[in-house]
Design an enzyme around this catalytic site. Structure first.
Site, PDB file in Angstrom:
ATOM      1  N   ASP A 123      -5.545  -3.922  -8.670  1.00 60.41           N
ATOM      2  CA  ASP A 123      -4.602  -3.034  -9.341  1.00 60.41           C
ATOM      3  C   ASP A 123      -4.582  -3.287 -10.842  1.00 60.41           C
ATOM      4  O   ASP A 123      -4.397  -2.359 -11.639  1.00 60.41           O
ATOM      5  CB  ASP A 123      -3.192  -3.225  -8.767  1.00 60.41           C
ATOM      6  CG  ASP A 123      -3.128  -2.892  -7.283  1.00 60.41           C
ATOM      7  OD1 ASP A 123      -3.868  -1.998  -6.851  1.00 60.41           O
ATOM      8  OD2 ASP A 123      -2.334  -3.525  -6.564  1.00 60.41           O
ATOM      9  N   GLU A 163       0.827  -1.210   0.000  1.00 53.56           N
ATOM     10  CA  GLU A 163       0.000   0.000   0.000  1.00 53.56           C
ATOM     11  C   GLU A 163       0.859   1.257   0.000  1.00 53.56           C
ATOM     12  O   GLU A 163       0.495   2.270  -0.616  1.00 53.56           O
ATOM     13  CB  GLU A 163      -0.952  -0.006   1.201  1.00 53.56           C
ATOM     14  CG  GLU A 163      -1.938  -1.168   1.225  1.00 53.56           C
ATOM     15  CD  GLU A 163      -2.805  -1.250  -0.020  1.00 53.56           C
ATOM     16  OE1 GLU A 163      -3.064  -0.193  -0.636  1.00 53.56           O
ATOM     17  OE2 GLU A 163      -3.205  -2.363  -0.393  1.00 53.56           O
TER      18      GLU A 163
END
Length: 366
Positions: A167, A60
């Site tokens: 993603d 992250e």
């Protein structure tokens, strides 16, 4: 996110852990003991989960620090039992920037996997290859380093599935945005994601029930992203001044909550600005009023329930920007001021939703 505990602050970004994550740790510990493992093995299993989530935090931070390079701040990083969430203020709209931000997280896991592989080679640790063929063979705590390597590889592969909200979905949209506008690129990426989601559901019925949940997760994520981007596209050419409400109700901070209740019942407004001696000090919503009535009674002053976390908008501000800001701050109403500091009116979420419906109707003409 409520019910979260701050555990760290690195690079100016707070890291929180959701309380349900503690349940996961407890479940891992008790399950290990219940399966016949001793105390040391059970604690090693918990240590493995903590190490795994440290990798998730680094993942992250990959997103967050790359986004910062493009002027996009991150409000917080939150750890959940299903993974981590980096709460970016927004995704960069330039395709190249979104591509780099999206790919940065999996790239971190690739680096971690390479470092672990080098460590295994140096230390002479053998890799149980059956774990890549069948992830269910991963046993927490046993073969700690090989397992950590295997899970990082799985994280890379899972995150690069070309479907929102992973993603890979953002990578796909960024690549498509180099040819199409962002709304069309999002729609195409969402459709691909939904197609893959249906495939996961079918495979789930035949092989592994968990694939059904993954498919539903992807389908809902793709649908949500498509709706959000469609909304932004509809608001592209509008400014705050185009949907500004000039007729609105001010509430005095020292009036009783009972007066706010009367105002609610007497009209259609659900959100209000609050003033004290002519100065705006905050806002209140219908939910604030009802909660104040329940907890404090009708005689309490409105000042006790006012939301002081408010922002002022400018009439020439892009409506998309105002919409994003209000969503990020969870605001239902904002005052709009002229450059000279005069209160021109208010903007609320209902007005924005009505603007979306009008623009959608205009788009459907002809």
């Amino acid at each position: 996110m409520s019910w979260s505990l701050k555990i760290a602050r690195l690079f100016g970004i707070n890291v929180y852990i959701h309380w349900t994550f503690l349940i996961l740790l407890g479940w891992i510990f008790l399950s290990s003991l219940g399966s016949g493992q001793n105390m040391q093995e059970a604690l090693l299993g918990v240590a493995f989960i903590l190490t795994l989530f440290a990798c998730v935090v680094l993942h992250e931070y990959g997103h967050a620090l790359t986004a910062r390079r493009f002027g996009v701040p991150t409000r917080r990083i939150t750890l959940l039992p299903i993974g981590g969430v980096a709460s970016l203020e927004k995704m960069p709209e330039k395709p190249r920037e979104e591509l780099l931000v999206a790919i940065a997280g999996p790239a971190v896991n690739v680096v971690i996997a390479l470092l672990l592989f080098i460590l295994m080679q140096v230390a002479g640790i053998t890799f149980p290859t059956e774990q890549l063929e069948d992830p269910s063979q991963i046993s927490l705590g046993n073969a700690f380093i090989p397992n950590l390597l295997a899970v990082n590889i799985i994280l890379v592969l899972f995150n690069l599935i070309p479907a929102f909200p992973m993603d890979g979905g953002r990578v796909l949209r960024a690549l498509l945005s180099m040819k199409y506008n962002r709304a069309k690129a999002t729609a195409i990426a969402a459709q691909i994601g939904q197609f893959l989601a249906i495939g996961f559901v079918f495979l789930g019925f035949m092989y592994d029930f968990w694939l059904i949940f993954i498919g539903l997760f992807i389908f809902l994520g793709a649908s949500g992203e498509s709706r959000y981007e469609t909304t932004r596209h509809l608001l592209t050419d509008l400014k705050v001044s185009d949907v500004l409400m000039h007729q609105f109700t001010e509430m005095d901070a020292w009036s009783p909550i009972s007066e706010a209740i009367d105002t609610l019942l007497d009209g259609q407004e659900k959100d209000f600005i609050v003033t004290e001696q002519g100065d705006l000090i905050g806002t209140i919503s219908r939910d604030d009023i009802l909660r104040g009535l329940q907890e404090m009674g009708p005689a309490e002053r409105i000042k006790r329930i006012v939301n002081t976390d408010w922002v002022r908008l400018a009439p020439d501000m892009e409506l998309n920007e105002a919409y994003d800001l209000m969503n990020q701050r969870n605001l239902s109403i904002c005052p709009v001021y002229s450059p000279e500091g005069d209160l021109l009116g208010v903007l609320n979420t209902e007005n924005i939703l009505e603007a979306i419906m009008i623009e959608r109707a205009r788009g459907g003409q002809g």
